[in-house]
Design a protein around this motif. Sequence first.
Motif, PDB file in Angstrom:
ATOM      1  N   ILE A   1       0.828  -1.212   0.000  1.00 27.26           N
ATOM      2  CA  ILE A   1       0.000   0.000   0.000  1.00 27.26           C
ATOM      3  C   ILE A   1       0.860   1.260   0.000  1.00 27.26           C
ATOM      4  CG2 ILE A   1      -1.998  -1.138   1.048  1.00 27.26           C
ATOM      5  CD1 ILE A   1      -1.303   0.154   3.712  1.00 27.26           C
TER       6      ILE A   1
ATOM      7  N   ASN B   1      -1.800   5.268   3.991  1.00 28.05           N
ATOM      8  CA  ASN B   1      -2.371   4.611   5.175  1.00 28.05           C
ATOM      9  C   ASN B   1      -3.832   4.237   4.990  1.00 28.05           C
ATOM     10  OD1 ASN B   1      -0.133   4.394   6.815  1.00 28.05           O
ATOM     11  ND2 ASN B   1      -0.285   6.509   7.500  1.00 28.05           N
TER      12      ASN B   1
ATOM     13  N   ASP C   1       8.616   4.530   3.781  1.00 27.45           N
ATOM     14  CA  ASP C   1       8.648   3.276   4.537  1.00 27.45           C
ATOM     15  C   ASP C   1       8.073   2.133   3.703  1.00 27.45           C
ATOM     16  OD1 ASP C   1       7.344   2.387   7.893  1.00 27.45           O
ATOM     17  OD2 ASP C   1       8.954   1.534   6.648  1.00 27.45           O
ATOM     18  N   SER C   2       8.363   0.917   4.134  1.00 28.02           N
ATOM     19  CA  SER C   2       7.693  -0.253   3.574  1.00 28.02           C
ATOM     20  C   SER C   2       6.368  -0.387   4.333  1.00 28.02           C
ATOM     21  CB  SER C   2       8.548  -1.502   3.778  1.00 28.02           C
ATOM     22  OG  SER C   2       9.031  -1.564   5.113  1.00 28.02           O
ATOM     23  N   CYS C   3       5.404  -1.064   3.772  1.00 27.91           N
ATOM     24  CA  CYS C   3       4.113  -1.202   4.437  1.00 27.91           C
ATOM     25  C   CYS C   3       3.398  -2.478   3.988  1.00 27.91           C
ATOM     26  CB  CYS C   3       3.251   0.038   4.188  1.00 27.91           C
ATOM     27  SG  CYS C   3       1.901   0.225   5.390  1.00 27.91           S
ATOM     28  N   LYS C   4       2.154  -2.612   4.361  1.00 33.62           N
ATOM     29  CA  LYS C   4       1.369  -3.821   4.094  1.00 33.62           C
ATOM     30  C   LYS C   4       1.445  -4.211   2.619  1.00 33.62           C
ATOM     31  CE  LYS C   4      -3.178  -5.770   4.815  1.00 33.62           C
ATOM     32  NZ  LYS C   4      -4.527  -5.637   4.329  1.00 33.62           N
TER      33      LYS C   4
ATOM     34  N   SER D   1       5.935  -6.868   2.550  1.00 33.15           N
ATOM     35  CA  SER D   1       6.619  -7.962   3.266  1.00 33.15           C
ATOM     36  C   SER D   1       7.161  -8.976   2.277  1.00 33.15           C
ATOM     37  CB  SER D   1       5.655  -8.655   4.223  1.00 33.15           C
ATOM     38  OG  SER D   1       5.181  -7.736   5.181  1.00 33.15           O
TER      39      SER D   1
ATOM     40  N   VAL E   1      11.980  -7.650   3.765  1.00 34.03           N
ATOM     41  CA  VAL E   1      11.000  -6.849   4.498  1.00 34.03           C
ATOM     42  C   VAL E   1      10.224  -7.747   5.455  1.00 34.03           C
ATOM     43  CG1 VAL E   1       8.968  -5.358   4.350  1.00 34.03           C
ATOM     44  CG2 VAL E   1      10.734  -5.236   2.569  1.00 34.03           C
ATOM     45  N   SER E   2      10.201  -7.361   6.753  1.00 36.22           N
ATOM     46  CA  SER E   2       9.419  -8.090   7.743  1.00 36.22           C
ATOM     47  C   SER E   2       8.296  -7.175   8.217  1.00 36.22           C
ATOM     48  CB  SER E   2      10.312  -8.480   8.928  1.00 36.22           C
ATOM     49  OG  SER E   2       9.560  -9.244   9.851  1.00 36.22           O
ATOM     50  N   THR E   3       7.174  -7.766   8.587  1.00 37.86           N
ATOM     51  CA  THR E   3       6.029  -6.954   9.027  1.00 37.86           C
ATOM     52  C   THR E   3       6.370  -6.124  10.255  1.00 37.86           C
ATOM     53  OG1 THR E   3       4.465  -8.442   8.026  1.00 37.86           O
ATOM     54  CG2 THR E   3       3.658  -7.154   9.881  1.00 37.86           C
TER      55      THR E   3
ATOM     56  N   ARG F   1       3.958  -3.690  12.162  1.00 35.43           N
ATOM     57  CA  ARG F   1       2.853  -3.376  11.242  1.00 35.43           C
ATOM     58  C   ARG F   1       2.723  -1.873  10.981  1.00 35.43           C
ATOM     59  NH1 ARG F   1      -2.427  -7.064  11.402  1.00 35.43           N
ATOM     60  NH2 ARG F   1      -1.439  -9.017  10.793  1.00 35.43           N
ATOM     61  N   VAL F   2       3.203  -1.048  11.891  1.00 30.50           N
ATOM     62  CA  VAL F   2       3.099   0.406  11.731  1.00 30.50           C
ATOM     63  C   VAL F   2       3.887   0.838  10.497  1.00 30.50           C
ATOM     64  CG1 VAL F   2       3.797   2.586  12.791  1.00 30.50           C
ATOM     65  CG2 VAL F   2       2.785   0.777  14.191  1.00 30.50           C
ATOM     66  N   CYS F   3       3.397   1.829   9.772  1.00 29.50           N
ATOM     67  CA  CYS F   3       4.096   2.331   8.578  1.00 29.50           C
ATOM     68  C   CYS F   3       4.191   3.849   8.656  1.00 29.50           C
ATOM     69  CB  CYS F   3       3.342   1.957   7.322  1.00 29.50           C
ATOM     70  SG  CYS F   3       2.942   0.201   7.181  1.00 29.50           S
TER      71      CYS F   3
ATOM     72  N   GLY G   1      11.431   0.497  10.193  1.00 27.48           N
ATOM     73  CA  GLY G   1      11.123  -0.782   9.559  1.00 27.48           C
ATOM     74  C   GLY G   1      12.117  -1.835  10.038  1.00 27.48           C
TER      75      GLY G   1
HETATM   76  N1  E85 Z   1       7.219  -0.576   7.796  1.00 27.90           N
HETATM   77  C1  E85 Z   1       7.019  -1.840   8.390  1.00 27.90           C
HETATM   78  C2  E85 Z   1       6.059  -2.731   7.678  1.00 27.90           C
HETATM   79  C3  E85 Z   1       6.535  -3.593   6.700  1.00 27.90           C
HETATM   80  C4  E85 Z   1       5.639  -4.507   6.096  1.00 27.90           C
HETATM   81  C5  E85 Z   1       4.278  -4.514   6.451  1.00 27.90           C
HETATM   82  C6  E85 Z   1       3.810  -3.599   7.415  1.00 27.90           C
HETATM   83  N2  E85 Z   1       2.494  -3.513   7.805  1.00 27.90           N
HETATM   84  C7  E85 Z   1       1.581  -4.550   7.777  1.00 27.90           C
HETATM   85  N3  E85 Z   1       1.841  -5.836   7.564  1.00 27.90           N
HETATM   86  N4  E85 Z   1       0.659  -6.536   7.660  1.00 27.90           N
HETATM   87  C8  E85 Z   1      -0.355  -5.662   7.920  1.00 27.90           C
HETATM   88  N5  E85 Z   1      -1.670  -5.874   8.085  1.00 27.90           N
HETATM   89  C9  E85 Z   1      -2.447  -4.784   8.349  1.00 27.90           C
HETATM   90  N6  E85 Z   1      -1.983  -3.524   8.421  1.00 27.90           N
HETATM   91  C10 E85 Z   1      -0.650  -3.297   8.235  1.00 27.90           C
HETATM   92  N7  E85 Z   1      -0.138  -2.031   8.282  1.00 27.90           N
HETATM   93  C11 E85 Z   1      -0.860  -0.849   8.078  1.00 27.90           C
HETATM   94  C12 E85 Z   1      -2.074  -0.820   7.385  1.00 27.90           C
HETATM   95  C13 E85 Z   1      -2.739   0.424   7.231  1.00 27.90           C
HETATM   96  C14 E85 Z   1      -2.201   1.604   7.732  1.00 27.90           C
HETATM   97  C15 E85 Z   1      -0.979   1.540   8.399  1.00 27.90           C
HETATM   98  O1  E85 Z   1      -0.425   2.681   8.850  1.00 27.90           O
HETATM   99  C16 E85 Z   1      -0.311   0.332   8.553  1.00 27.90           C
HETATM  100  C17 E85 Z   1       0.187  -4.379   8.004  1.00 27.90           C
HETATM  101  C18 E85 Z   1       4.698  -2.702   8.021  1.00 27.90           C
END
Ligand code: E85
Length: 230
Positions: free
Chosen positions: A128, A131, A175-178, A181, A195-197, A200-202, A209
């Motif tokens: 994505i 956000n 940043d990397s995000c959803k 990964s 890339v690791s989750t 989850r914050v982006c 990250g």
């Molecule tokens: N930057 C770290 C990083 C790397 C890879 C994946 C991720 N995030 C996520 N991995 N899986 C997820 N499932 C649901 N929501 C997620 N993040 C999210 C979604 C909407 C707004 C927002 O600010 C963050 C993630 C975050």
Amino acid sequence: ILGGRDAPRRPYMASLQLNGQHLCGGFLIADEWVLSAAHCLEDAGNGTFAVLLGARSLSLPEPHKRLYGVRQLVAHPGSHRDTNHDDLLLVQLEEAASLNPDVQKLAFQRQGRDVPEGTLCEVAGWGITRNTGKRPDVLQYVELGVIGRAKCNQRIHHDGEVTEKMMCADSKKKDSCKGDSGGPFVCNGVAEAVVSTGSRVCGNWKKPGIYTRTAPYAGWIDSVLANATS
Ligand SMILES: NCc1cccc(Nc2n[nH]c3ncnc(Nc4cccc(O)c4)c23)c1
């Protein structure tokens, strides 16, 4: 990818797809193997996986775009849904990928030394871009600076969560995000990490990250590839 732009050709990039939809990034490490992230299997159920190679656009026809079936998925035995440890997945294709200018392997780092803090690296993906969950059609990429482990483990950041088998990168705006990964974190043309989750914050500078380093896993990767049949 937040804060990025349309990527130039990145022939090693893979889109790991579930039931025909982009799920995670990955990259070609051998003729019939893609490296990705174990967390990508979390919400799979009994869906059908496939790997798209040679693509920049997920939807438009492109000269060397090709969808490959998956023969097997090998998650690292140490990976768990509720931790970031050993977040790696090996994906064996149904047949060896045919290589061309848009489909190429990417070397991964095998030597144990950390990438120096401040080094500018690159991450690409179809994750994505906002956000709000907006998904891109064209591969995105962004350059990110490496954050040292000591700084990344400060209480305000990841508070001791980052092991020597992980590394961190900037997350302020870019940043990397959803959906990113599993994609490669590339420094000087070599994949240093995946890339690791993470949290989850982006896009929040307080939560850099987290990227799974490849060097500590070179032995595991070699053993899986050596023991597999075609
Ligand atoms: N930057 C770290 C990083 C790397 C890879 C994946 C991720 N995030 C996520 N991995 N899986 C997820 N499932 C649901 N929501 C997620 N993040 C999210 C979604 C909407 C707004 C927002 O600010 C963050 C993630 C975050």
